[in-house]
Design an enzyme around this catalytic site. Structure first.
Site, PDB file in Angstrom:
ATOM      1  N   LYS B 171       0.834  -1.201   0.000  1.00  0.00           N
ATOM      2  CA  LYS B 171       0.000   0.000   0.000  1.00  0.00           C
ATOM      3  C   LYS B 171       0.874   1.260   0.000  1.00  0.00           C
ATOM      4  O   LYS B 171       0.655   2.204  -0.753  1.00  0.00           O
ATOM      5  CB  LYS B 171      -0.917  -0.018   1.227  1.00  0.00           C
ATOM      6  CG  LYS B 171      -1.581   1.284   1.597  1.00  0.00           C
ATOM      7  CD  LYS B 171      -2.638   1.735   0.593  1.00  0.00           C
ATOM      8  CE  LYS B 171      -3.302   3.030   1.064  1.00  0.00           C
ATOM      9  NZ  LYS B 171      -4.141   3.625   0.027  1.00  0.00           N
ATOM     10  N   LYS B 240       1.446  12.029   5.057  1.00  0.00           N
ATOM     11  CA  LYS B 240       1.612  10.970   6.066  1.00  0.00           C
ATOM     12  C   LYS B 240       2.039   9.667   5.406  1.00  0.00           C
ATOM     13  O   LYS B 240       2.933   8.964   5.888  1.00  0.00           O
ATOM     14  CB  LYS B 240       0.285  10.750   6.804  1.00  0.00           C
ATOM     15  CG  LYS B 240       0.370   9.759   7.948  1.00  0.00           C
ATOM     16  CD  LYS B 240      -0.980   9.091   8.231  1.00  0.00           C
ATOM     17  CE  LYS B 240      -1.310   8.031   7.179  1.00  0.00           C
ATOM     18  NZ  LYS B 240      -2.465   7.182   7.524  1.00  0.00           N
TER      19      LYS B 240
END
Lengths: 294, 294, 294, 294
Positions: B171, B240
């Protein structure tokens, strides 16, 4: 048409062959003579100098490795610019700086010659099949005059503007995005490998589920397989294109942070001995594990 | 199934709604209560704490914003880990560090609970339609047990391994390549604009002739049109994810030169006030001309 | 000595004045005529072209802004190379590429002329006082012949080798380290400011306790005080020097990661309108808070 | 004073020895017991846990490797925070995040304890001689109370503020500038070497004529001589400090472009196997020629 063709490298020889096949009459010149032989066998005449290749033609096509080579072929001692007839069109397909393109536009105009910038996207095999993508920019009449040439070498001709340098800047920006993608794939592979995931599994997710790009598919597999020789596009030439992009950006005071690091990666790859490999190798070099590639 | 669901942000609420629609019985928890109302209207029960949402369920799904939120929800004072029944499966869909994922795998195993990492690709609208791409990793029996959940939220479930952190690293690496692409598009646009070429013309060449990626098409248009609000994916969240990718890389001693600069670009974008815009804005900020965006 | 002097910019005019003051007989040339007036008032003759300035002299000094200016002045239409007497020495003090320096060495040798690369460290006020640091490289006899010149302009003459390009590469590398330091100070200030510490307190610790460098002290105060005008050394010239360093590195396949990002910072500073400020401004631009400098 | 001392690594043991030498009564704790032996021989008591080292003392000094170690020693199972008497002062000399420093300030205040952040500049040999530079921040009364300690370990005590995190951010920013300098020296050396100039000649010019910094002199020689073992300061710890600087910057939305690349260089150095060498090695790794270091 009677066409002078200067530059019979891997791309140029494929393009010239297409022009011969399309029935045009070619006079070809290459610094290294041997490369002209197969074209001569198909009926092309061989010139002794660029000036000779440009004499009496309807159009001149140049496909050379860099700015210096183009300048020499056009404006050097035996350069083509002095013999190219008034009204004839110079189709410049080399990947060069927008700045040189602008200078050629001026000098051709001053000499009553016409000029079209027509850099191409694609690799040697694609050039041989006449399936390049041609990025063309020039005055409408010059584009019109060069149409038979562009159509013979390209499966698509995309006109991006009237001012020739526009085609050159589009070419550089496109190569920049491609080069970034190669490096990004390499870094992503290194990351997933560190987590025990193999490259193919990751590529399958990335491209299958997200990007869905044939470019990413082909290069993603190439990098995953460490298949960098023979080169489709030499890493050293990729470095040149990234450098040209950065120089054009710098000239226009356009900061390119990723681009700056990307050029460094290409330099590091060359320092590592990978100049003659496919440019996709940049992705491995940057993050190679000890014992593998660097 | 009886499912506890913790985290009803933009993604989570869409996913939870799909689970309700698929006939599962949900107990939901969200720190900000209001967000649970629409799910309650559809029949979901509302829990007062993560521990309550996990009590007696067959499965627990968490979809939170970062490592800290997940740690708190699981192992904090009123955390779900202490009430989740033995044999129940925790499906963790948040984008978190592979390291936390590994720690959760250990702790769940020690408690006789099962654990599947199942981060997702897609945006809120896609979550609402149940068409996410789910990247799943876990033991075969745990994957089996969570299948009804994964199938309800995703149009594709891609199993990338047995060890849960593998799904998390895939991911992060996928988001990294996407983020690089956004920044690269922005830099390329700035370059071609400096040469008088408009973004749309360039995108047409780049994607039409080379990349042929729907992702590049959609984001390329978004960046060309400076259409960064409302955000599909907030830039601060993109930052992030890039940070998590770099941290995972650093932990494994994997150098990521492009990635390092990319994180800096996200920080610069946040410094410029773009945290709540779509992450595609990173491409503009980095190379914005005076008077436009920075 | 009879000395031709080409290039009366801020540095050159100070250096030429020192040579006049030392009793030498000067023939000066500058593209913009006005700048020669004050030297003429002190007894220097004014030439109409570089070729005229070099005719019959013992030595020729050039102090120009970049490679192109030096090439034009030496080898252009009315260039000095054609009139410089055999045996005379060309002292090249401009900050130029090692590559051009190597080419000049060759061409001068072929013409029986001598050549010394003598780039300088220091700013205009220092040039006026004859207190530059001169980095000299050349054959012993050429260095010997140019000694009176080097001693007149410099407080120190450091001979770094026999091959002239060595002096140029040392100059570029020194400027690179200085430029990195400016940017690093700016980033460090931004960091400590974000923690509520003022720049002066930090500089006091950094330089007082660690670096103890007068260079850091002076520039550290300049950056802390945002005192970038008037420029001691124009940021645009600093950018040029960083670019020359990177180009020399790239030519030698030497990767310079910090250098690559540094050039980008200078480009960003120029994009932000700071080209004519002192190069120390690069440290502020890179990390400026909104509303202050960018 | 009665002083608890936790953390007897290379720096800590030197500092503790100074405190003993100054006549203080020490209770020391180190996770690895062996390291406490020589201090015990000089009269220090050995504690079994941080909690024991802090019981009944006037002051507690901690000198540990990172945030996690400090958190564990203070707030872990047998942590010092629970036994440190009200009114006693915790002098935290570890290089840690400003964020953790702020959290400790709060927790100590809540417990009626006092807290001074006092990170130090200097290496083990300097710590043994009590000649560190101490960067101190804290409330006046806390600073006053810790004076005898600070004076015993440092030749200079620089108070940078009342809020403790200020000392930590100054420490990180100072280390950042030092680390940049090491990398910049390495890149500059690689550049001049490519031009045939040896490092020592260049350093002589750079530092002799420009920077005049003892720091640059010492490290410049170390890098020129490839003298990276034994380490004065381990590269892995340098990497940690650069990371902490970047994290503090990111938290405050301060972009640090050089810093971002610098961290990547440290990661690359670690990937190359140099984690335990002196941090000066980062300058070689980044631009090493084939066959030498990488």
């Amino acid at each position: 048409m009677r066409i002078g063709f200067v530059g019979l490298g891997r791309m140029g020889s494929g393009m010239a062959a297409r022009l011969v096949a399309a029935g045009h009459q070619l006079v070809v010149f290459n610094r290294t003579r041997g490369k002209a032989a197969s074209l001569a066998a198909r009926g092309a005449a061989i010139a002794e100098a660029p000036a000779e290749a440009a004499r009496g033609v309807d159009a001149l096509v140049t496909m050379l490795s860099d700015d210096a080579a183009v300048e020499e072929a056009l404006f050097g001692g035996d350069g083509a610019a002095r013999t190219l007839p008034r009204g004839a069109v110079h189709v410049s397909s080399s990947t060069i700086s927008p700045e040189l393109s602008a200078r050629m536009a001026e000098r051709h105009a001053a000499a009553g010659q016409r000029y079209v910038a027509a850099p191409v996207l694609g690799r040697p095999g694609i050039a041989e099949r006449g399936e390049l993508v041609v990025l063309a920019a020039g005055a409408p009449d010059a584009l019109e005059a060069s149409r038979p040439i562009l159509d013979a070498i390209g499966k698509q001709v995309r006109v991006v503007g009237v001012e020739p340098p526009k085609a050159n800047v589009v070419k550089l920006a496109a190569n920049f995005v491609m080069a970034v993608t190669l490096e990004a794939l390499g870094e992503a592979y290194a990351l997933v490998e560190s987590g025990g995931v193999d490259d193919a599994t990751f590529l399958d997710v990335l491209n299958g589920a997200v990007l869905q790009s044939p470019f990413v598919e082909a290069y993603g597999k190439r990098i995953a397989g460490n298949a960098f020789a023979p080169a489709g596009f030499r890493l050293a030439l990729g470095a040149k294109d990234v450098r040209l992009a950065l120089q054009a950006a710098e000239r226009a005071a356009v900061p390119m942070p990723l681009g700056s690091v990307l050029l460094y990666r290409f330099v590091a790859a060359i320092a590592g001995g990978h100049a003659d490999e496919d440019w996709a190798a940049v992705g491995r070099v940057s993050t190679a594990r000890r014992g593998t590639i660097v």
